[in-house]
Motif scaffolding. Structure first.
Motif, mmCIF file in Angstrom:
data_model
loop_
_atom_site.group_PDB
_atom_site.id
_atom_site.type_symbol
_atom_site.label_atom_id
_atom_site.label_comp_id
_atom_site.label_asym_id
_atom_site.label_seq_id
_atom_site.Cartn_x
_atom_site.Cartn_y
_atom_site.Cartn_z
ATOM 1 N N ARG A 3 0.819 -1.213 0.000
ATOM 2 C CA ARG A 3 0.000 0.000 0.000
ATOM 3 C C ARG A 3 0.856 1.267 0.000
ATOM 4 O O ARG A 3 0.524 2.238 -0.661
ATOM 5 C CB ARG A 3 -0.942 -0.011 1.193
ATOM 6 C CG ARG A 3 -1.857 1.198 1.216
ATOM 7 C CD ARG A 3 -3.054 0.952 2.090
ATOM 8 N NE ARG A 3 -3.852 2.123 2.237
ATOM 9 C CZ ARG A 3 -4.669 2.618 1.328
ATOM 10 N NH1 ARG A 3 -4.780 2.029 0.168
ATOM 11 N NH2 ARG A 3 -5.384 3.697 1.555
ATOM 12 N N ASP A 31 -4.874 0.689 -11.334
ATOM 13 C CA ASP A 31 -6.146 0.415 -10.662
ATOM 14 C C ASP A 31 -7.024 1.651 -10.841
ATOM 15 O O ASP A 31 -6.887 2.635 -10.110
ATOM 16 C CB ASP A 31 -5.884 0.124 -9.194
ATOM 17 C CG ASP A 31 -7.132 -0.267 -8.422
ATOM 18 O OD1 ASP A 31 -8.232 0.183 -8.803
ATOM 19 O OD2 ASP A 31 -7.006 -1.013 -7.440
ATOM 20 N N ASN A 33 -10.170 2.360 -10.308
ATOM 21 C CA ASN A 33 -11.020 2.756 -9.189
ATOM 22 C C ASN A 33 -10.206 3.454 -8.105
ATOM 23 O O ASN A 33 -10.621 4.481 -7.563
ATOM 24 C CB ASN A 33 -11.740 1.544 -8.605
ATOM 25 C CG ASN A 33 -12.632 1.924 -7.440
ATOM 26 O OD1 ASN A 33 -13.587 2.665 -7.607
ATOM 27 N ND2 ASN A 33 -12.302 1.434 -6.275
ATOM 28 N N ASN A 34 -9.026 2.912 -7.795
ATOM 29 C CA ASN A 34 -8.190 3.524 -6.764
ATOM 30 C C ASN A 34 -7.757 4.919 -7.177
ATOM 31 O O ASN A 34 -7.743 5.844 -6.363
ATOM 32 C CB ASN A 34 -6.977 2.631 -6.495
ATOM 33 C CG ASN A 34 -6.223 3.050 -5.269
ATOM 34 O OD1 ASN A 34 -5.848 4.208 -5.139
ATOM 35 N ND2 ASN A 34 -5.991 2.116 -4.373
ATOM 36 N N SER A 38 -8.832 8.164 -5.078
ATOM 37 C CA SER A 38 -7.740 9.004 -4.572
ATOM 38 C C SER A 38 -7.840 10.415 -5.134
ATOM 39 O O SER A 38 -7.604 11.396 -4.419
ATOM 40 C CB SER A 38 -6.386 8.393 -4.925
ATOM 41 O OG SER A 38 -6.222 7.172 -4.248
#
Length: 72
Positions: A3, A31, A33-34, A38
Motif C-alpha cells: 500500500r 487500478d 477505481n483507486n 484518490s
C-alpha cells in the motif's frame, strides 16, 4: 503491491511512473477505481493522471467498483 508504494505512485504522479517504466521496461497494471477515489479524496484530476501514464506500458487495467454513501 504494498500500500505504501501504491500511495507513493499516486502522489508523485505519472512522471515518476514513466521514468520507472523507461528505466526498467516494466509493464503497468493501473487500478482505475483507486485512482478515481484518490483523485476525489486528494483533489487531483483522475483522467489527466491516467492519460499521462505511458500507454504502451499498460498491460492490463484493474477495474473495481465502489458505492458512495453518505456519512451521518
Amino acid at each position: 503491491m504494498p500500500r505504501s508504494l501504491l500511495l507513493l505512485l499516486i502522489f508523485v504522479g505519472p512522471a515518476l511512473v514513466a521514468q520507472v517504466v523507461r528505466r526498467t521496461g516494466c509493464k503497468l497494471l493501473p487500478d482505475a477505481n483507486n485512482v478515481y477515489v484518490s483523485a476525489h479524496n486528494h483533489g487531483f484530476d483522475a483522467e489527466r493522471y491516467l492519460a499521462a501514464m505511458p500507454a504502451a506500458a499498460i498491460a492490463e487495467i484493474h477495474l473495481a467498483g465502489f458505492e458512495a454513501t453518505a456519512i451521518g
